[in-house]
Motif scaffolding. Sequence first.
Motif, short mmCIF file in Angstrom:
data_model
loop_
_atom_site.label_atom_id
_atom_site.label_comp_id
_atom_site.label_asym_id
_atom_site.label_seq_id
_atom_site.Cartn_x
_atom_site.Cartn_y
_atom_site.Cartn_z
N ASN A 226 0.85 -1.18 0.00
CA ASN A 226 0.00 0.00 0.00
C ASN A 226 0.89 1.24 0.00
OD1 ASN A 226 -1.82 2.16 0.74
ND2 ASN A 226 -3.28 0.57 1.35
N TYR A 227 1.15 1.76 -1.19
CA TYR A 227 2.05 2.90 -1.34
C TYR A 227 1.46 4.17 -0.73
CZ TYR A 227 5.93 5.31 -3.67
OH TYR A 227 7.08 6.02 -3.94
N THR A 228 0.14 4.29 -0.76
CA THR A 228 -0.52 5.46 -0.17
C THR A 228 -0.24 5.55 1.32
OG1 THR A 228 -2.28 5.33 -1.83
CG2 THR A 228 -2.73 6.62 0.15
N HIS A 229 -0.39 4.42 2.02
CA HIS A 229 -0.14 4.40 3.46
C HIS A 229 1.33 4.68 3.75
CE1 HIS A 229 -3.89 1.71 4.34
NE2 HIS A 229 -4.20 2.93 3.97
N TYR A 230 2.21 4.11 2.96
CA TYR A 230 3.65 4.29 3.16
C TYR A 230 4.03 5.76 3.07
CZ TYR A 230 8.65 4.19 2.10
OH TYR A 230 10.01 4.43 2.09
N LEU A 231 3.50 6.46 2.06
CA LEU A 231 3.82 7.87 1.89
C LEU A 231 3.12 8.74 2.93
CD1 LEU A 231 3.77 8.28 -1.99
CD2 LEU A 231 5.74 8.03 -0.48
N ARG A 232 1.92 8.35 3.32
CA ARG A 232 1.20 9.14 4.32
C ARG A 232 1.93 9.15 5.66
NH1 ARG A 232 -5.13 8.50 6.28
NH2 ARG A 232 -4.93 9.88 8.09
N LEU A 233 2.62 8.08 5.98
CA LEU A 233 3.43 8.05 7.20
C LEU A 233 4.49 9.14 7.19
CD1 LEU A 233 3.91 4.19 7.60
CD2 LEU A 233 2.77 5.70 9.23
N GLN A 234 4.90 9.57 6.00
CA GLN A 234 5.88 10.64 5.87
C GLN A 234 5.22 11.99 5.62
OE1 GLN A 234 9.07 9.32 3.07
NE2 GLN A 234 7.94 7.40 3.03
N GLY A 235 3.88 12.02 5.67
CA GLY A 235 3.16 13.25 5.42
C GLY A 235 3.05 13.60 3.96
N ILE A 236 3.29 12.64 3.07
CA ILE A 236 3.28 12.87 1.62
C ILE A 236 1.98 12.34 1.02
CG2 ILE A 236 4.42 12.27 -0.56
CD1 ILE A 236 7.04 12.10 1.02
N THR A 237 1.38 13.12 0.15
CA THR A 237 0.10 12.72 -0.44
C THR A 237 0.16 12.54 -1.95
OG1 THR A 237 -0.54 15.06 -0.56
CG2 THR A 237 -1.28 13.81 1.37
N MET A 238 1.18 13.12 -2.62
CA MET A 238 1.22 13.11 -4.08
C MET A 238 2.63 12.76 -4.56
SD MET A 238 -1.91 14.06 -4.71
CE MET A 238 -1.84 14.35 -6.47
N ILE A 239 2.72 12.40 -5.86
CA ILE A 239 4.00 12.11 -6.51
C ILE A 239 4.11 12.96 -7.77
CG2 ILE A 239 5.44 10.35 -7.60
CD1 ILE A 239 4.00 8.26 -5.97
N LEU A 240 5.27 13.59 -7.95
CA LEU A 240 5.55 14.33 -9.18
C LEU A 240 6.41 13.44 -10.06
CD1 LEU A 240 4.89 17.19 -10.32
CD2 LEU A 240 7.24 17.81 -9.73
N LYS A 241 5.82 12.91 -11.12
CA LYS A 241 6.47 11.91 -11.96
C LYS A 241 7.49 12.55 -12.92
CE LYS A 241 4.28 8.01 -10.87
NZ LYS A 241 4.95 6.76 -10.51
N ARG A 242 8.65 11.86 -13.06
CA ARG A 242 9.70 12.26 -14.02
C ARG A 242 9.90 13.77 -14.05
NH1 ARG A 242 11.73 8.37 -17.12
NH2 ARG A 242 10.71 6.31 -17.04
N ALA A 243 10.23 14.28 -12.89
CA ALA A 243 10.34 15.73 -12.75
C ALA A 243 11.64 16.27 -13.35
CB ALA A 243 10.26 16.10 -11.28
N LYS A 244 11.57 17.47 -13.86
CA LYS A 244 12.75 18.24 -14.26
C LYS A 244 13.03 19.22 -13.12
CE LYS A 244 11.71 17.96 -19.21
NZ LYS A 244 11.41 18.75 -20.44
N ILE A 245 14.21 19.06 -12.51
CA ILE A 245 14.51 19.81 -11.29
C ILE A 245 15.64 20.80 -11.54
CG2 ILE A 245 15.19 19.62 -8.88
CD1 ILE A 245 14.15 16.81 -8.83
N THR A 246 15.45 22.01 -11.02
CA THR A 246 16.50 23.03 -11.02
C THR A 246 16.51 23.69 -9.64
OG1 THR A 246 14.94 24.68 -11.88
CG2 THR A 246 16.32 23.51 -13.48
N SER A 247 17.65 24.25 -9.28
CA SER A 247 17.74 24.96 -8.01
C SER A 247 16.95 26.25 -8.10
CB SER A 247 19.20 25.27 -7.66
OG SER A 247 19.93 24.08 -7.46
N ALA A 248 16.30 26.60 -7.00
CA ALA A 248 15.50 27.83 -6.96
C ALA A 248 15.65 28.46 -5.57
CB ALA A 248 14.03 27.54 -7.25
#
Length: 469
Positions: free
Chosen positions: A164-186
């Motif tokens: 249950n990936y939803t429960h696993y992430l909720r334990l960390q306070g996470i509710t969503m996933i940003l798939k294949r993100a392009k990341i830059t420093s901001a």
Amino acid sequence: MRPSRIASFFIGTFLFATFLLQWWQLPAYPIWIWTFLGLLGFFGLLGAIKHNKPITMMFTISLSIALALWTVAHATRSLQSQTIPSYASQKITLLGTVTGDPAGKPPSALYPLAVNLIDQSGTLIPVTGSVLIEDFGGWPEYRIGDQIRAEGMLELPKNSEDFNYTHYLRLQGITMILKRAKITSAPTPNALRPTIHLRRTLQSTRLWFESRINRLFPEPEAALITGLLTGERRGFSKRLLDDFAATGLTHLVAISGTNVTIIIGILGGLLFWLPLKWRFFPQIIAIILFTLFVGASASVVRAGVMGILGVLALQLGRIRDTRLAILWTAFFMTLFKPEQLWWDAGFQLSFAAVIGVTEIGPRLQRAFAKVPETLGLRDSLAATLAAQITTLPVSILTFGQVSLIAPLSNILAAPMVPIAMLLGFLGTMMSVVWFPLGQLVGFAGYGAAEWITETARILAKVPYAVVGL
């Protein structure tokens, strides 16, 4: 009825009610429930005034259930207060701060991100919530406290049949996933919170320590010593992880109450020449330093608290007081985050481990009277096996499989764990002063680690070593 029994009954009822409420989570519960509990509490209070014990317990029951309802309602409201889920199934640009260690295998990385803003065509919209960023751009590029901009598809986590990936992430306070993100420093002019700054410093120290281990020891022993000392499993090959799972040894490289009890056993043995009461403070200091060293995440802090309870049990020598201390710890942790009780295997394993140390550990120490106390071998062996006995049922229920070879593998591996941890740590630190000296001291630690990996490799090949439920 003694106050200790009333407290135990109150906490037990609260934990049981909270556990059941995982299947009925509401931001606010119906008024008729509160009315019923209020009447029940009122009659219970009257019973207390008249010294009617059976009726008095009604007050305890109503109070504990009411507190369980409030706890779950508060957690549900906190989850629903996040605004980031309203942007699900959209390609979106997020701005926020990395709040945890990266996960995943190179060249990919998964970063937990506390989101502050959404960039929609140049317009910055304030939002709240935490997202898991899926990055395939390099490893590792960002650390705790880094402020980044991430662009990708925002999706809800997907569950599988056995996880249950939803429960696993909720334990960390996470509710969503940003798939294949392009990341830059901001970077922004906002200063980091003191807690984030501390965790960033601790992360840097731990990464430096892990790099020293990798220089000193070959694989897979380097990965095992790193896992034993810091709980990090990125360096484990899939084959080694499978072998550990099949032989019931995975718990060794997951930071929980088990790891801390081993540290307690090692220090207890090294300080055998001191009276019991004088060992208390060095052990507490060691647990605190270990907790900070491996990152002071929620799971590590919990394991540290469990370890301190184990030391307290040895210090008090009164099992009834120790049991009550364990119950109160479970109460406050559940009150703070009820999801731990529902879905967190680490939470359950930590409590099971400390119960094993306090209840079974002393009996095993008497049984191991002929085992030498050198390097804390007797204490650490008793603590390790005691923890294994009580964590085994939790492991079976959590992971859905039974390792029939686990009792044998743990008996063979347990004596080597404290040696691998102690000499692996000392060798790594001494390699900073003079690398050949670190190699010399760490050689025995390497041998102990190799014994553990070979035990897992050989026993995993035994037919029917593991049986699925």
